[in-house]
Design an enzyme around this catalytic site. Structure first.
Site, short mmCIF file in Angstrom:
data_model
loop_
_atom_site.label_atom_id
_atom_site.label_comp_id
_atom_site.label_asym_id
_atom_site.label_seq_id
_atom_site.Cartn_x
_atom_site.Cartn_y
_atom_site.Cartn_z
N LYS A 1 21.29 20.29 2.29
CA LYS A 1 20.26 20.14 1.24
C LYS A 1 20.00 18.65 1.04
O LYS A 1 20.81 17.93 0.47
CB LYS A 1 20.68 20.75 -0.09
N GLU B 1 31.26 10.79 -1.13
CA GLU B 1 30.97 9.36 -1.00
C GLU B 1 30.08 8.98 -2.18
O GLU B 1 28.92 9.40 -2.26
CB GLU B 1 30.30 9.03 0.33
N CYS C 1 25.22 2.42 -0.98
CA CYS C 1 26.50 2.55 -1.66
C CYS C 1 27.39 1.37 -1.30
O CYS C 1 28.26 0.99 -2.08
CB CYS C 1 27.15 3.89 -1.33
N GLU D 1 27.10 0.19 -11.30
CA GLU D 1 26.33 0.21 -10.04
C GLU D 1 24.85 0.21 -10.42
O GLU D 1 24.37 1.15 -11.05
CB GLU D 1 26.65 1.46 -9.22
O1 TXE Z 1 21.70 10.66 -7.49
P1 TXE Z 1 22.18 12.14 -7.46
P2 TXE Z 1 20.35 10.08 -8.14
C1 TXE Z 1 23.83 6.46 -7.32
C2 TXE Z 1 23.00 5.25 -7.69
C3 TXE Z 1 21.80 5.83 -8.33
C4 TXE Z 1 22.41 7.00 -9.06
C5 TXE Z 1 21.46 8.10 -9.39
O2 TXE Z 1 23.71 4.47 -8.62
O3 TXE Z 1 21.19 4.97 -9.27
O4 TXE Z 1 23.38 7.48 -8.17
O5 TXE Z 1 20.73 8.55 -8.25
C6 TXE Z 1 21.82 16.12 -5.51
N1 TXE Z 1 24.80 19.41 -8.07
N2 TXE Z 1 23.65 6.89 -5.95
O6 TXE Z 1 20.11 10.58 -9.50
O7 TXE Z 1 21.55 12.90 -8.58
C7 TXE Z 1 20.42 15.52 -5.40
O8 TXE Z 1 19.45 16.54 -5.27
C8 TXE Z 1 24.69 19.18 -6.75
C9 TXE Z 1 24.65 6.43 -5.02
O9 TXE Z 1 19.27 10.33 -7.19
O10 TXE Z 1 23.65 12.12 -7.36
C10 TXE Z 1 20.58 14.68 -4.16
O11 TXE Z 1 20.47 15.53 -3.01
N3 TXE Z 1 23.86 18.29 -6.23
C11 TXE Z 1 24.54 7.04 -3.71
C12 TXE Z 1 22.02 14.15 -4.27
O12 TXE Z 1 22.67 15.06 -5.16
C13 TXE Z 1 23.10 17.56 -7.07
C14 TXE Z 1 23.27 7.57 -3.24
C15 TXE Z 1 22.15 12.75 -4.86
O13 TXE Z 1 21.51 12.69 -6.10
C16 TXE Z 1 23.19 17.73 -8.46
C17 TXE Z 1 22.38 8.02 -4.28
C18 TXE Z 1 24.08 18.72 -8.96
N4 TXE Z 1 24.26 18.94 -10.26
C19 TXE Z 1 22.59 7.63 -5.58
N5 TXE Z 1 22.34 16.86 -9.05
C20 TXE Z 1 25.43 6.62 -2.60
N6 TXE Z 1 26.73 6.86 -2.71
O14 TXE Z 1 24.96 6.10 -1.60
C21 TXE Z 1 21.75 16.16 -8.06
N7 TXE Z 1 22.19 16.59 -6.86
#
Ligand code: TXE
Length: 498
Positions: A186, A262, A296, A394
């Site tokens: 997904k 991660e 990240c 972050e």
């Molecule tokens: O991340 P989300 P967001 C960090 C970065 C950023 C913050 C928010 O600081 O500002 O996260 O980003 C899915 N159950 N990183 O809101 O929500 C979502 O659909 C299962 C760090 O976009 O964590 C997407 O596919 N899945 C990072 C994925 O999770 C869920 C990269 C990431 O989205 C979910 C991105 C749930 N309840 C953001 N809610 C890195 N480590 O590189 C959302 N998702």
């Protein structure tokens, strides 16, 4: 050269995708429209899958796993499919890079480089499929022989973020496939196109139906349902620490699925006075500027030895001001757009907060207007102290916080002063200092006199609240296996009952 000849154009109409289950494309009933963050124009239409679609995908992956159509093949046969997939990606490199850039906002030249890295991941995965092996114990006495088998863990759910939609996918998929597992992926709802294109490439490469399935939809619905699903054996999640935490809860409340996580980072870059300061300034600018700081592993905290701090910050600011920010479809662009409006607001809020808390903007600090889309100038804050939000949180944007240090001990203490532990870099010509820092700073990926270097041979993952487990390389394949100990009695067994 004429500027217009350096620029690809936007698609004439949005590209509509289906989703992929059990080797077949299915049409969506409802869609998300995705606008290019660099231009504001709608570029893709992505299906909003339902829970029923997810159920179908998990069932297909389960059947494909249980009947051994993939795990029952030899490593060599699996390697053949992965190598053909690498060739397929090579043929479609420019097309995949184009859709990646349109949905994500990263520069087209960078996107092409990421597809090249992804191809290398598939080649590495092919080698790993042949190399994966267990162990044996010939030391248990003449009557007993021990074997340790590595078996694929089963159905793997893969939830990926929007910052490197294809690269992060390909740092996982070939390694999961090498192990013999099946996949339900997904992607982030804002960057789904290239995860769907991979389905086409894998099918053409001969991957059996049901082994790689893609459902698209929001994190709150489809993502959450995956974390709770009793028939997903392992979940690899890359994203925010907050959602990572909810994955752990959902695993505990469902089937104790194994998790690979991660998560976030607040990664230190430590510059000693004896470093090559010009190289260090370039590396530090790259560490925070690359992918608009939306990595990240971005270097987002600079620790610089006090005796050179002011001079180094000035040199760095000069380099950061010369980064070519602009249209992601322009070949010359080095830093593109901020991927989502929400992220853009978050970054600008942090810049305002840094100023309110007393840090000084040395360069950047403002949005940039290119007549559409959202852009932020690479920003350097000096005079940052450990209590400030820009020193701890972050930000996930092109915002670097600089703090001076006096001794190596202080540098190490500052570097470890975070809940995260994803990556770190150290700049010095003194081997003793480089190794001492590398040994004592708690981070999963380390760079000495460089930034962001690496290849699919090297494992990725974090210490502390940056996550669990490792992806890529042989370590990455092994994460997706279970270990089975087998004891074989040889000769006559000593009876229990006389
Ligand atoms: O991340 P989300 P967001 C960090 C970065 C950023 C913050 C928010 O600081 O500002 O996260 O980003 C899915 N159950 N990183 O809101 O929500 C979502 O659909 C299962 C760090 O976009 O964590 C997407 O596919 N899945 C990072 C994925 O999770 C869920 C990269 C990431 O989205 C979910 C991105 C749930 N309840 C953001 N809610 C890195 N480590 O590189 C959302 N998702």
């Amino acid at each position: 050269m004429d500027q217009s000849s350096n620029r690809l154009s936007l698609p004439s109409s949005p590209r509509e995708f289906g989703f992929f289950v059990d080797g077949e494309w299915r049409g969506g009933r409802e869609f998300f429209d995705r606008a290019s963050p660099g231009h504001g124009a709608v570029v893709t239409r992505i299906p909003r899958c339902t829970n029923k679609d997810l159920e179908d995908a998990v069932a297909a992956a389960r059947t494909a796993f249980e009947d051994r159509r993939w795990s029952g093949l030899s490593g060599g046969e699996r390697a053949g499919v992965l190598l053909r997939a690498a060739e397929g990606l090579r043929r479609r490199r420019d097309e995949i890079a184009y859709w990646e850039t349109l949905e994500n906002g990263k520069p087209i030249s960078q996107a092409r480089g990421e597809i090249d890295h992804s191809i290398a991941c598939f080649e590495m995965g092919a080698g790993a499929a042949r190399l994966l092996h267990g162990d044996s114990f010939n030391s248990l006495g003449d009557n007993l022989f021990g074997m340790v088998l590595r078996e694929p863990i089963g159905v793997v759910g893969l939830i990926t973020p929007w910052n490197f939609p294809f690269l992060i996918l390909c740092e996982r998929v070939p390694f999961i496939l090498a192990s013999g597992c099946t996949i339900v992926a997904k992607p982030s709802e804002v960057t789904s196109a290239t995860t769907l294109i991979l389905a086409e490439v894998l099918a053409e490469a001969g991957l059996p139906a049901g082994v790689y399935n893609v459902v698209t939809g929001s994190g709150r619905t489809i993502g959450q349902a995956m974390t709770e699903h009793p028939d997903i054996d392992m979940l690899s999640f890359t994203g925010s620490t907050a959602v990572g935490r909810s994955c752990v809860r959902a695993s505990a409340d469902s089937n104790f699925k194994k998790l690979g996580l991660e998560l976030g980072g607040k990664n230190p870059m430590i510059v000693f006075a004896d470093a090559d300061l010009d190289e260090a300034a370039d590396g530090v600018a790259f560490g925070i500027g690359f992918n608009t700081g939306q990595c990240c592993v971005s270097g987002s905290r600079l620790m610089v030895e006090r005796s050179i701090a002011e001079e180094f910050e000035a040199r760095l600011a000069d380099k950061m001001a010369r980064i070519r920010v602009g249209d992601p479809l322009d070949e010359r662009t080095q830093v593109g757009a901020i991927t989502t409006e929400a992220q853009n607001t978050t970054i600008l809020d942090y810049i305002a907060r840094g100023q309110a808390e007393g840090a000084r903007v040395v360069t950047g600090g403002t949005p940039l207007d290119f007549g559409g889309g959202q852009y932020i100038a690479p920003t350097l804050f000096a005079g940052v102290t450990r209590g400030m939000a820009i020193a701890q949180d972050e930000i996930f944007g092109p915002v670097l916080s600089s703090m001076p240090f006096d001794t190596m001990e202080e540098a190490i203490r500052l570097a470890n002063d975070t809940v995260y532990g994803l990556s770190a870099s150290v700049w010095t010509k003194n081997l003793d200092k480089a190794l001492a820092v590398t040994r004592r700073v708690r981070a999963g990926r380390f760079w000495v006199n460089t930034m962001m270097a690496g290849g699919p041979e090297m494992p990725l993952g974090g210490f502390k609240q940056s996550g669990w487990g490792r992806e890529a390389g042989m370590y990455g394949v092994e994460e997706y296996t279970q270990i089975k100990s087998v004891h074989i009695e040889l000769g006559k067994r000593t009876p229990w009952i006389e």
